[in-house]
Design a protein around this motif. Structure first.
Motif, mmCIF file in Angstrom:
data_model
loop_
_atom_site.group_PDB
_atom_site.id
_atom_site.type_symbol
_atom_site.label_atom_id
_atom_site.label_comp_id
_atom_site.label_asym_id
_atom_site.label_seq_id
_atom_site.Cartn_x
_atom_site.Cartn_y
_atom_site.Cartn_z
ATOM 1 N N MET A 1 60.786 58.372 53.198
ATOM 2 C CA MET A 1 61.006 58.776 51.814
ATOM 3 C C MET A 1 59.874 58.267 50.928
ATOM 4 N N ARG A 2 59.500 57.001 51.125
ATOM 5 C CA ARG A 2 58.394 56.429 50.351
ATOM 6 C C ARG A 2 57.110 57.221 50.558
ATOM 7 N N ASN A 3 56.814 57.546 51.812
ATOM 8 C CA ASN A 3 55.574 58.260 52.126
ATOM 9 C C ASN A 3 55.576 59.686 51.574
ATOM 10 N N ALA A 4 56.761 60.282 51.480
ATOM 11 C CA ALA A 4 56.859 61.638 50.934
ATOM 12 C C ALA A 4 56.505 61.669 49.456
ATOM 13 N N LEU A 5 56.562 60.498 48.805
ATOM 14 C CA LEU A 5 56.249 60.394 47.386
ATOM 15 C C LEU A 5 54.914 59.687 47.166
ATOM 16 N N ALA A 6 54.063 59.715 48.186
ATOM 17 C CA ALA A 6 52.814 58.950 48.144
ATOM 18 C C ALA A 6 51.864 59.396 47.037
ATOM 19 N N ASP A 7 52.027 60.619 46.545
ATOM 20 C CA ASP A 7 51.133 61.080 45.471
ATOM 21 C C ASP A 7 51.484 60.416 44.134
ATOM 22 N N THR A 8 52.659 59.793 44.063
ATOM 23 C CA THR A 8 53.045 59.008 42.885
ATOM 24 C C THR A 8 53.507 57.631 43.377
ATOM 25 N N PRO A 9 52.565 56.778 43.797
ATOM 26 C CA PRO A 9 52.925 55.519 44.454
ATOM 27 C C PRO A 9 53.787 54.582 43.613
ATOM 28 N N THR A 10 53.536 54.516 42.322
ATOM 29 C CA THR A 10 54.346 53.627 41.476
ATOM 30 C C THR A 10 55.796 54.068 41.474
ATOM 31 N N ASP A 11 56.008 55.373 41.344
ATOM 32 C CA ASP A 11 57.366 55.912 41.371
ATOM 33 C C ASP A 11 58.018 55.679 42.732
ATOM 34 N N ALA A 12 57.253 55.889 43.799
ATOM 35 C CA ALA A 12 57.775 55.678 45.149
ATOM 36 C C ALA A 12 58.205 54.230 45.335
ATOM 37 N N ASN A 13 57.388 53.289 44.897
ATOM 38 C CA ASN A 13 57.712 51.872 45.044
ATOM 39 C C ASN A 13 58.961 51.497 44.249
ATOM 40 N N ARG A 14 59.099 52.076 43.062
ATOM 41 C CA ARG A 14 60.279 51.776 42.249
ATOM 42 C C ARG A 14 61.539 52.337 42.882
ATOM 43 N N LYS A 15 61.438 53.507 43.488
ATOM 44 C CA LYS A 15 62.600 54.083 44.163
ATOM 45 C C LYS A 15 63.033 53.214 45.340
ATOM 46 N N VAL A 16 62.071 52.700 46.083
ATOM 47 C CA VAL A 16 62.396 51.802 47.197
ATOM 48 C C VAL A 16 63.090 50.551 46.652
ATOM 49 N N GLY A 17 62.608 50.038 45.528
ATOM 50 C CA GLY A 17 63.228 48.861 44.925
ATOM 51 C C GLY A 17 64.671 49.101 44.522
ATOM 52 N N VAL A 18 64.939 50.240 43.899
ATOM 53 C CA VAL A 18 66.306 50.572 43.495
ATOM 54 C C VAL A 18 67.177 50.802 44.725
ATOM 55 N N LEU A 19 66.613 51.429 45.746
ATOM 56 C CA LEU A 19 67.360 51.654 46.984
ATOM 57 C C LEU A 19 67.751 50.323 47.621
ATOM 58 N N SER A 20 66.851 49.353 47.566
ATOM 59 C CA SER A 20 67.161 48.028 48.108
ATOM 60 C C SER A 20 68.320 47.390 47.358
ATOM 61 N N VAL A 21 68.346 47.548 46.026
ATOM 62 C CA VAL A 21 69.449 47.022 45.222
ATOM 63 C C VAL A 21 70.761 47.689 45.629
ATOM 64 N N LEU A 22 70.721 48.999 45.862
ATOM 65 C CA LEU A 22 71.925 49.724 46.291
ATOM 66 C C LEU A 22 72.463 49.169 47.609
ATOM 67 N N PHE A 23 71.566 48.918 48.548
ATOM 68 C CA PHE A 23 72.012 48.414 49.851
ATOM 69 C C PHE A 23 72.498 46.968 49.767
ATOM 70 N N GLU A 24 71.972 46.189 48.829
ATOM 71 C CA GLU A 24 72.522 44.854 48.623
ATOM 72 C C GLU A 24 73.960 44.958 48.133
#
Length: 330
Positions: free
Chosen positions: A110-133
């Motif tokens: 998922m992160r790599n699919a958004l590689a053209d907007t790396p900041t957005d991709a990184n933030r999505k991964v961060g929010v996803l991590s919060v969800l899994f916590e």
């Protein structure tokens, strides 16, 4: 399905037509399943009995559970606003996925699919991590099974943000109309974030400065006026409670301030320097003054760490030190 087709105490709300349940005087609760399905009937039955329905073990259900938890309600409103955009994305693309089946490789894909907007991709991964916590908190997945935790961030392709140079600050002041200039002077003079500047009120002004409660950190600071800001404040009309207000008294929206300043940036060729870079410019101006320390910068910007103060003021401080170092050379 129209309102008359919904069961008692149910109604639709919002652009997406989400269904909510509310008895008179009772708490409004969203029903996450689609009307007409067995899951909807089960949720509705639980609510009729006065019990909170258990969300289905899907990403959509996990998001619903998270947004009713203290992890969500404890967030600052400005943080919630940013998170909502990413949560809507997950609802659109992985709503029906069982969180227990999510693996690290899926998050990376998922992160790599958004590689053209790396900041957005990184933030999505961060929010996803919060969800899994949160999923760990409620027992949906095992401790240590967060697939988004410690996933490496993509490197940004954007050039490093730099402070506004003095010649561009002068050009902005020369070319800007009254409305963008007022916002510009408040941003530069106080060194605060856009959201805090947008909501600054007249009653926060005291002792030739302004008292600010930062929305992101909750830090309370007092910022004295610079000469330029003092003059700008004196020229501003009072239309409402906020210093930057429309004629009807309402505060300007972020997008309006951004558009006003962007129009001048384009006019003077300053597209490279964005609104947030004015915060860097404030720190840089302080760092360039003789005897100024990290603590002086932090007293204005409200940063809680020297590392951030040094990041904001690095180039100006290096230049000042280099000039001082070269004075004794021949």
């Amino acid at each position: 399905m129209t309102k008359k087709d919904l069961p008692k105490f149910c109604y639709r709300k919002g652009a997406k037509g989400y269904v909510y349940f509310q008895r008179r005087g009772g708490k409004t609760q969203r029903i996450h399943s689609e009307p007409g399905t067995a899951d909807f009937a089960a949720e509705y039955a639980m609510l009729l009995r006065g019990r909170q329905p258990t969300p289905a073990k899907t990403m959509k259900g996990l998001i619903a559970s998270y947004m009713e938890s203290s992890r969500w309600t404890d967030l600052k409103p400005v943080t919630q606003k940013g998170y909502r955009r990413h949560l809507r994305y997950f609802e659109d693309v992985i709503a029906a996925v069982d969180p227990r089946t999510m693996k690290r490789v899926h998050v990376i894909e998922m992160r790599n699919a958004l590689a053209d907007t790396p900041t957005d991709a990184n933030r999505k991964v961060g929010v996803l991590s919060v969800l899994f916590e949160h999923a760990i908190d409620i027992g949906w997945i095992n401790q240590g099974a967060n697939p988004a935790k410690d996933v490496a961030k993509l490197k940004s392709t954007k050039p490093k943000r730099e402070a506004w140079p003095s010649e561009m600050i002068a050009a902005f002041r020369r070319e800007a109309g009254p409305r963008p200039l007022r916002a510009f002077e408040l941003l530069l003079g106080t060194g605060q974030r856009v959201e805090d500047v947008r909501t600054m009120r007249w009653d926060q002004i005291e002792d030739d400065g302004i008292r600010v409660r930062q929305s992101k950190t909750s830090n309370g600071i007092w910022v004295p006026f610079t000469d330029s800001l003092r003059a700008a404040i004196a020229s501003m009309p009072r239309h409402g409670e906020t210093i930057l207000a429309q004629e009807n008294g309402k505060a300007f929206a972020y997008q309006t301030l951004w558009a006003d300043i962007m129009a001048v940036r384009k006019k003077i060729g300053a597209e490279r320097w964005d609104i947030h870079a004015l915060r860097h410019a404030a720190a840089s101006e302080i760092a360039a003054l003789p005897g100024m320390t990290d603590e002086h910068i932090m007293a204005i910007t409200g940063h809680s760490s020297k590392e951030m103060a040094q990041l904001y003021a690095g180039a100006a401080r290096q230049k000042a030190r280099a000039m001082e170092a070269q004075k004794g050379r021949k």
